[in-house]
Design an enzyme around this catalytic site. Structure first.
Site, PDB file in Angstrom:
ATOM      1  CB  CYS B  83      -0.932   0.026   1.204  1.00  0.00           C
ATOM      2  SG  CYS B  83      -1.917  -1.449   1.368  1.00  0.00           S
ATOM      3  CG  HIS B 332      -6.461   2.514   0.778  1.00  0.00           C
ATOM      4  ND1 HIS B 332      -5.266   2.989   0.279  1.00  0.00           N
ATOM      5  CD2 HIS B 332      -6.128   1.444   1.578  1.00  0.00           C
ATOM      6  CE1 HIS B 332      -4.271   2.245   0.742  1.00  0.00           C
ATOM      7  NE2 HIS B 332      -4.769   1.307   1.523  1.00  0.00           N
TER       8      HIS B 332
END
Ligand SMILES: [Zn+2]
Lengths: 145, 385
Positions: B83, B332
């Protein structure tokens, strides 16, 4: 999972075999070859007892592919009596019975199956310590789903 | 070392882009950033992405995006750090210019998640964890964060509802961000009764699955004014790592790589936590926001949630966070998130954040976290007068 990959991890998955650091005596699981405490080589195999207590836990309602049939299931961080933390599912227990600090012990179970013909991966899960078995070795090895 | 500035930003809306693939999303953000900078030629292109191989069966995004953008022959590679891939790509672009190897660099973060089913995405995201010792036990990313959250509540005596201000703040800020995915406010009641994903984490603790791309254009700071009237200087860029597996940490509630990367960034910038005007942190889950505030030096241990409860994280608070919606409500798109954070910080420092503008913002900090804190990348940005 490729059969070779499952086979490679057999000592860890079936026997909870970690390592002990010859330098400082730290007991490590999973094996990591370099001791994180003293940075010296730690390559001597060391089987852990399989006893510990729940450090934290959660119930997974939205499983990843391959784990659908087990959901909802409990996964936990277990603090082993030799020191390391370990990630594993809890079994033979309902979510509402679990608490932080609960004594648990290792059992061998099916971790996941890959379809009808795929490899069935076995490995460690943890269950509440059974009082009448508390003095017996920690690997009853009752292999059931 | 040369100073580096950001002279252009671009972003696609975050959401479900059924009509656009990886290359179209990346190009849309890249073109917007190049237009913003008034730049037509690039020396290099870095693409931050995590999941393209798993979701789209497409790797090699450096060449793919360069090719699709018509930049024949340009230097281009994909950068991956789970991420934190977006900020990792920025770090490479920054180093190229600081070290004098390039003058004009584009960094694009792109992610396409909605082409895969939920269980497949859950499994794909779990590849940021330890495959042999975490994922094989049915551990999901949400589960790992839930383990942290439950232990945190146990050690410090918080209730689940105490985490609500993080999500309420993020959603409130997303309302005014035209690129955000979840542009609606939420209430404490909604937070308390949200659907459980991995106890104690509910849908309203967690950031959504989505598609998106964001881009920035970098150049040497001493040339920046020729391209943009309000360039932003990268004062600090710092990466730190920790164990990939959560269980390998001596103290799981202390994010060592957050502490290290923030410390290095503050050192490089010559700044202290109290100098930071706003903080775009990695609120993939409410517990991550709390742990990031603590290890970055903005709150004492165990007080990250208290800081949110006191209102310090709101737009008018001591340290506004997620000022454009954060991961929770902007969305996200994992490998793109680090660049969205930087784009939003640049808008704040330029005074272009609209109703969400933090008055007199001079120093902004962004922090992109890979896995449960195994890779942490902190940037400190400064408005150039
Ligand atoms: Zn040692």
């Amino acid at each position: 999972m490729h059969p070779a990959r499952a086979w490679r991890g057999r000592s860890q998955r079936y026997r909870l075999e970690g390592e002990i650091c010859e330098g400082c005596g730290a007991r490590l699981f999973p094996p990591r070859d370099i001791c994180p405490e003293c940075q010296r080589p730690a390559r001597t195999p060391y089987p852990l007892s399989g006893r510990g207590e729940v450090y934290s836990y959660t119930v997974v309602y939205e499983p990843p592919a391959g784990y659908e049939e087990q959901a909802p299931y409990i996964v936990a961080l277990i603090k082993l009596e030799e020191g390391p933390l370990i990630s594993a599912m809890l079994t033979d227990v309902e979510p509402e019975e679990v608490y932080i600090g609960m004594p648990v012990e290792m059992v061998t179970r099916v971790l996941h199956r890959q379809g009808e013909r795929g490899v069935i991966a076995y490995g460690y899960k943890f269950r509440p310590v059974l009082r009448r078995m508390a003095t017996m070795p920690a690997q009853p090895a009752t292999v059931t789903a | 070392m040369r100073e580096v500035a950001i002279i252009g930003v671009g972003q696609t809306p975050v959401g479900e882009h059924w009509g656009k693939g990886l290359r179209e999303l990346a190009l849309e953000a890249l073109e917007a950033a190049m237009r913003d900078a008034g730049v037509e030629r690039l020396d290099a292109l870095y693409v931050g992405n995590m999941l393209s191989g798993q979701v789209e069966a497409q790797e090699h995004l450096g060449a793919l995006v360069a090719d699709f953008a018509g930049m024949h022959g340009v230097e281009a590679v994909k950068v991956e750090a789970a991420c934190a891939s977006g900020a990792a790509a920025l770090r490479i672009g920054y180093a190229m210019i600081a070290g004098g190897l390039a003058d004009f660099v584009a960094v694009v973060g792109v992610e396409k998640m909605t082409d895969a089913a939920g269980e497949a995405i859950t499994a794909a995201l779990a590849t940021a964890a330890d495959a042999e010792y975490e994922a094989v036990h049915g551990m999901t990313f949400t589960a790992l964060n839930a383990l942290l959250m439950r232990r945190y509540m146990h050690e410090y005596g918080y209730r689940r509802e105490d985490f609500a201000p993080f999500s309420i703040n993020a959603h409130r800020n997303a309302v005014h961000n035209p690129r955000a995915m979840l542009r609606f406010p939420i209430t404490e009641e909604a937070f308390a009764s949200a659907r459980m994903i991995a106890d104690p984490i509910t849908l309203l603790d967690a950031s959504p699955i989505c598609d998106g791309a964001a881009a920035v254009i970098l150049c040497p700071a001493d040339q920046a004014r020729a391209f943009h009237e309000r360039p932003v200087r990268i004062l600090a860029s710092a990466v730190a790592t920790d164990t990939v597996a959560l269980h390998d940490r001596r103290d799981p509630l202390w994010l060592e790589a957050v502490a290290l990367s923030a410390y290095r960034a503050f050192q490089q910038a010559g700044a202290r936590p109290e100098d930071i005007d706003f903080f775009e942190l990695h609120d993939a889950f409410t517990i991550m926001a709390a742990l990031s505030l603590e290890a970055s030096g903005f709150a004492p241990r165990g007080r990250g949630v208290a800081m949110a409860l006191e209102g310090a994280i709101f737009r008018d608070g001591r340290l506004p966070i997620a000022t454009m919606g954060g991961l929770k409500a902007r969305g996200h798109p994992v490998g793109a998130t680090g660049i969205y954070q930087v784009v939003e910080a640049v808008l704040q420092l330029r005074g272009q954040a609209g109703p969400n503008q933090i008055p007199h913002a001079r120093l902004g900090m962004t922090q992109n976290i890979g896995g449960t804190g195994a890779t942490v990348i902190t940037h400190i940005l400064e408005a150039i007068d």
